[in-house]
Design a protein around this motif. Structure first.
Motif, PDB file in Angstrom:
ATOM      1  N   ARG A   1       0.813  -1.220   0.000  1.00  0.00           N
ATOM      2  CA  ARG A   1       0.000   0.000   0.000  1.00  0.00           C
ATOM      3  C   ARG A   1       0.845   1.268   0.000  1.00  0.00           C
ATOM      4  N   ASN A   2       1.803   1.350   0.917  1.00  0.00           N
ATOM      5  CA  ASN A   2       2.507   2.609   1.154  1.00  0.00           C
ATOM      6  C   ASN A   2       3.661   2.869   0.198  1.00  0.00           C
ATOM      7  N   ILE A   3       4.139   1.832  -0.463  1.00  0.00           N
ATOM      8  CA  ILE A   3       5.245   2.034  -1.406  1.00  0.00           C
ATOM      9  C   ILE A   3       4.792   1.727  -2.829  1.00  0.00           C
ATOM     10  N   LEU A   4       4.417   0.482  -3.091  1.00  0.00           N
ATOM     11  CA  LEU A   4       4.109   0.090  -4.472  1.00  0.00           C
ATOM     12  C   LEU A   4       2.846   0.764  -5.005  1.00  0.00           C
ATOM     13  N   ALA A   5       1.740   0.676  -4.299  1.00  0.00           N
ATOM     14  CA  ALA A   5       0.501   1.304  -4.776  1.00  0.00           C
ATOM     15  C   ALA A   5       0.650   2.824  -4.850  1.00  0.00           C
ATOM     16  N   PHE A   6       1.396   3.395  -3.911  1.00  0.00           N
ATOM     17  CA  PHE A   6       1.601   4.844  -3.888  1.00  0.00           C
ATOM     18  C   PHE A   6       2.231   5.339  -5.184  1.00  0.00           C
ATOM     19  N   VAL A   7       3.139   4.548  -5.756  1.00  0.00           N
ATOM     20  CA  VAL A   7       3.791   4.968  -7.004  1.00  0.00           C
ATOM     21  C   VAL A   7       3.089   4.401  -8.236  1.00  0.00           C
ATOM     22  N   GLY A   8       1.968   3.696  -8.031  1.00  0.00           N
ATOM     23  CA  GLY A   8       1.148   3.233  -9.147  1.00  0.00           C
ATOM     24  C   GLY A   8       1.294   1.773  -9.498  1.00  0.00           C
TER      25      GLY A   8
END
Length: 193
Positions: A151-158
């Motif tokens: 959530r906080n790293i991968l999804a944040f950058v798309g």
């Protein structure tokens, strides 16, 4: 055919590390099925940790990290393999994400950058090894570090969707279980999943 980047997130270069074997198996399965594969080994990278906000916001990214960014840009599917240390990814791997996913590369700059993930269109597979049973990590610890990465790293950058494989009880793993896991990871590689 899929362009696959395998990030072997074990900070120790000892070739006997299980994470390295998993990375090899995924790569073998993927290349055997005709996918293009690039590999990054955390233990081979030379970069410093970020210690100040100004360092994170400046465009002076270390050369080793620029090469990783180029591989991420090239990839359609990322495979991130790491071992669980004190309930989370190794600090060195987190430091790599901090260096690589800077403003201006992975998302926009300024207050309106939230939701501006620039790495959309990429999927991911995270493979986590651990000494405890995977069911304990899921049930009691609620996979908190994996959720934070997704959530906080991968999804944040798309990047997404992100699938996960948890490999528990790796301390003293017997040969039959070792072969089974390497075979399962090779099969994931063949499907670029």
């Amino acid at each position: 055919m899929t362009r696959v980047l395998i990030l072997d997130g074990h900070p120790d270069s000892n070739p006997a590390r299980f994470c390295h074997a998993l990375a090899e198996s995924y790569a073998a399965g993927a290349t055997g099925a005709g996918h293009e594969v690039r590999r990054v080994r955390l233990c081979d990278l030379d970069f410093s940790d970020l210690t100040r906000r100004d360092d994170w916001q400046t465009p002076s990214t270390p050369a080793a990290v620029v090469a990783v960014q180029q591989d991420i840009t090239w990839a359609q599917h990322l495979v991130i393999i790491y071992l669980l240390w004190l309930g989370s990814m190794p600090a060195r791997l987190k430091a790599l994400f901090e260096q690589a996913f800077r403003p201006g590369y992975a998302f926009g700059q300024g207050e309106r950058s939230i939701g501006d993930g620039r790495l959309k269109g990429r999927t991911a597979r995270v493979i986590v090894t651990m000494g405890m049973p995977a069911s304990i990590y899921r049930g009691f610890y609620l996979s908190h570090s994996l959720k934070a990465l997704k959530r906080n790293i991968l999804a944040f950058v798309g990047i997404g969707p992100t699938r996960a494989t948890l490999v528990g009880n790796v301390e003293g793993i017997d040969e039959a279980r070792l072969r089974r896991w390497l075979g399962e990871v090779s099969a994931l590689g063949a499907r670029a999943r």
